[in-house]
Scaffold this motif. Structure first.
Motif, mmCIF file in Angstrom:
data_model
loop_
_atom_site.group_PDB
_atom_site.id
_atom_site.type_symbol
_atom_site.label_atom_id
_atom_site.label_comp_id
_atom_site.label_asym_id
_atom_site.label_seq_id
_atom_site.Cartn_x
_atom_site.Cartn_y
_atom_site.Cartn_z
ATOM 1 N N GLN A 173 -6.228 -40.949 109.827
ATOM 2 C CA GLN A 173 -6.658 -39.677 110.403
ATOM 3 C C GLN A 173 -5.658 -39.109 111.408
ATOM 4 O O GLN A 173 -6.020 -38.371 112.326
ATOM 5 N N ASN A 221 -8.653 -35.080 103.496
ATOM 6 C CA ASN A 221 -9.879 -35.529 104.152
ATOM 7 C C ASN A 221 -9.759 -35.377 105.663
ATOM 8 O O ASN A 221 -8.663 -35.256 106.212
ATOM 9 N N GLY A 222 -10.889 -35.376 106.337
ATOM 10 C CA GLY A 222 -10.895 -35.322 107.790
ATOM 11 C C GLY A 222 -10.490 -33.993 108.387
ATOM 12 O O GLY A 222 -10.332 -33.879 109.611
ATOM 13 N N ARG A 282 -6.208 -32.751 112.922
ATOM 14 C CA ARG A 282 -6.021 -32.942 111.477
ATOM 15 C C ARG A 282 -6.089 -31.594 110.758
ATOM 16 O O ARG A 282 -5.282 -31.295 109.889
ATOM 17 N N ASP A 329 -18.919 -39.061 110.937
ATOM 18 C CA ASP A 329 -18.365 -38.121 109.952
ATOM 19 C C ASP A 329 -19.231 -36.884 109.712
ATOM 20 O O ASP A 329 -18.850 -36.033 108.897
#
Length: 560
Positions: A378, A417-418, A425, A458
């Motif tokens: 991440q 992702n993230g 990010r 998440d």
């Protein structure tokens, strides 16, 4: 008393009918010539006038780190498999075997996950010279799923390598024979209990021909051939895509799919075709599946998935071109130390891009040209994969331009992702896309994966996702929710709420053009824990053929 003679006559006639029925001849045996069925979507297998020709594909599944390489030999998934209710025999004759010849016979397709293959119950015969290996699997998973251990593993010698090999089930006994010689006879156990038979042929390092291939069974077993389960599945008038079309015309609801369950599981096929209007091939378009050897392409299984999509009027999102993971060994090992090596390796990578994109031209609505470019922990640094080592940090623009040259109409995405909530990010992803386009790239938008593996860390709120969509929209970009799945570790109600939040927020924004779940049914949701054990997840809208509360919540979010 007048009724008694009539009643007696009825009894006598009924008895006579029973006797006649018991004397009727048995149904004749059924014999099928399997060389004449559909083999066109099997990697490494080509049908010809003299039978089937098999060539090596070197298909393997590498781990996330790039290590390992579990064998992934093909089965005839999209073509023809067999249905039989009891005893059967199968015979095959091999010719011109230059190295090794393998014949797989399974009672269901394997489960192909991102980094491993779950071997089903079945039998694998491997002929090398006059030596035959007989490996029997019962479908039970041992400690390391990437190295399946047969419950019976035997090496025998055949007198004549050109004699027919026969596999026969008779009651509780499984027999393997060569010509008229019995090579092995063993208890059937849990092998071949599904009533279906899936066949595949492969070689590790050579070519061979199959000059005869037949199935036979008593007529009472109902032996017959069958095609893909998805062929008979129909779009539901109250499915998710149908609801989306009424709520927001043009908006796509999709799912990531695998060929095995799509063709071999009626529940999965019904769930998917009934509810979704778009698909993403879960693994079949990743580099290790498309080009297991340099200059060798195995498009068959991806083509089969796309053919199903076309037959059902579905859009296809391609996944993926440049990716750190799921790369074949030849691609991982391209040299990049000197300028000359980088030029040669760059030419090989761009040849791969142009070949793949040209092959699928006109059949993809959109495509992940770069997948997960950033640090797996991440962070915001780019992974220094082969694309980075060869082309440098601007490789997304190089890939994007090559994709555009091969297919200017496919909408290009960078998928990560993230980045679905504001933060460093997301900042890095937005900057990468804008920089790529400034360097001549053609990125249409961002794929936000929206994996929710832990609701405590998440979870995606409507407010955060709205800010995200507004931000990308203000930059002139589009967004697709590309891989949404949600754990049920806090219960199905919390899972359902999170699913509905992501979809409803996407649906309200014109920036968000589609929504895709990463999978269909928990029946195929498998992962390996830190201890190496196989675990089943419960992250999808369906579970073992039935809709979950999350499905109901998503349906309500679409106005159903």
């Amino acid at each position: 008393m007048a009724g008694r003679p009539h009643a007696l006559a009825v009894v006598l006639v009924s008895a006579l009918l029973v006797i006649l029925a018991s004397c009727s001849p048995p149904k004749p045996d059924v014999t099928l010539d399997l060389l004449r069925v559909d083999w066109q979507d099997v990697p490494g297998v080509r049908a010809g006038s003299s039978g089937l020709q098999v060539r090596p594909t070197a298909r393997r599944i590498v781990e996330q780190s790039g290590d390992g390489g579990q064998p992934n030999p093909p089965l005839n998934l999209a073509g023809t498999h067999l249905v039989v209710g009891g005893d059967f025999s199968l015979s095959a004759t091999f010719a011109d075997v230059t190295a090794d010849a393998s014949w797989a016979l399974y009672d269901r397709p394997p489960v192909i996950a991102d980094e491993f293959r779950v071997e089903p119950a079945g039998l694998r015969l491997t002929l090398q010279g006059n030596e035959l290996r007989i490996a029997v699997f019962d479908g039970a998973q041992k400690k390391d799923v990437t190295q399946p251990v047969p419950v019976h593993d035997e090496h025998v010698t055949v007198k004549d390598a050109g004699a027919p090999l026969t596999v026969r089930r008779a009651g509780d006994t499984l027999t393997v024979a060569s010509g008229g010689d019995t090579l092995s006879s063993l208890p059937l156990g849990k092998v071949f209990t599904s009533g279906e038979l899936w066949l595949g042929f492969s070689s590790d390092s050579g070519d061979f021909h199959i000059t005869s291939l037949k199935a036979a069974a008593p007529g009472s077993t109902g032996l017959h051939t069958s095609g893909a389960a998805a062929a008979d599945a129909q779009r539901s008038e109250d499915g998710l895509q149908a609801l989306a079309a009424r709520t927001r015309p043009g908006f796509l609801v999709g799912a990531a799919v695998a060929l095995g369950p799509l063709t071999g599981d009626e529940d999965y096929a019904r769930e998917f075709v009934g509810n979704f209007g778009a698909l993403t091939p879960e693994n079949a378009m990743k580099p290790q599946f498309l080009s297991p050897q340099k200059g060798v392409y195995t498009f068959e299984e991806a083509d089969a998935i796309l053919a199903i999509a076309q037959s059902k009027g579905m859009a296809v999102h391609g996944h993926t071109i440049a990716f750190t993971e799921a790369m074949p060994r030849w691609m991982q090992e391209l040299p990049a130390g000197s300028e000359a090596e980088r030029r040669a390796s760059g030419a090989a990578l761009l040849e791969y891009v142009s070949t793949v994109v040209a092959h699928f031209k006109g059949r993809l609505a959109s495509l992940d040209v770069v997948n997960e470019p950033f640090d797996v922990n991440q962070g915001t640094g780019m992974q220094q994969n082969i694309w980075y080592r060869v082309f440098g940090p601007g490789y997304p623009a190089v890939v994007s331009k090559a994709v555009y040259a091969a297919d200017p109409d496919v909408k290009q995405y960078i998928n990560e992702n993230g980045a679905d909530v504001p933060g460093r990010r997301q900042d890095a992803l937005l900057k990468l896309i804008l920089d790529t386009n400034a360097q001549g790239g053609h990125i249409y938008g961002a794929g936000l994966q929206a994996h929710v593996y832990d609701l405590k860390t998440d979870a995606i709120s409507a407010e955060d996702l709205t800010r995200t969509l507004n931000r990308f929209g203000a930059a002139g970009l589009h967004v697709r929710i590309s891989e949404n799945d949600v754990t049920d570790d806090q219960g199905t109600a919390a899972q359902a709420k999170q699913y509905a939040t992501v979809l409803a927020t996407c649906l309200r924004s014109q920036t968000c053009v589609s929504y895709t779940t990463w999978g269909v049914d928990d029946r195929y949701d498998w992962w390996i824990d830190d201890g190496g054990s196989l675990q089943q997840g419960h992250d999808h809208l369906f579970s073992d053929g039935k809709p979950t509360p999350a499905y109901d919540a998503v349906k309500r979010a679409l106005g159903g």
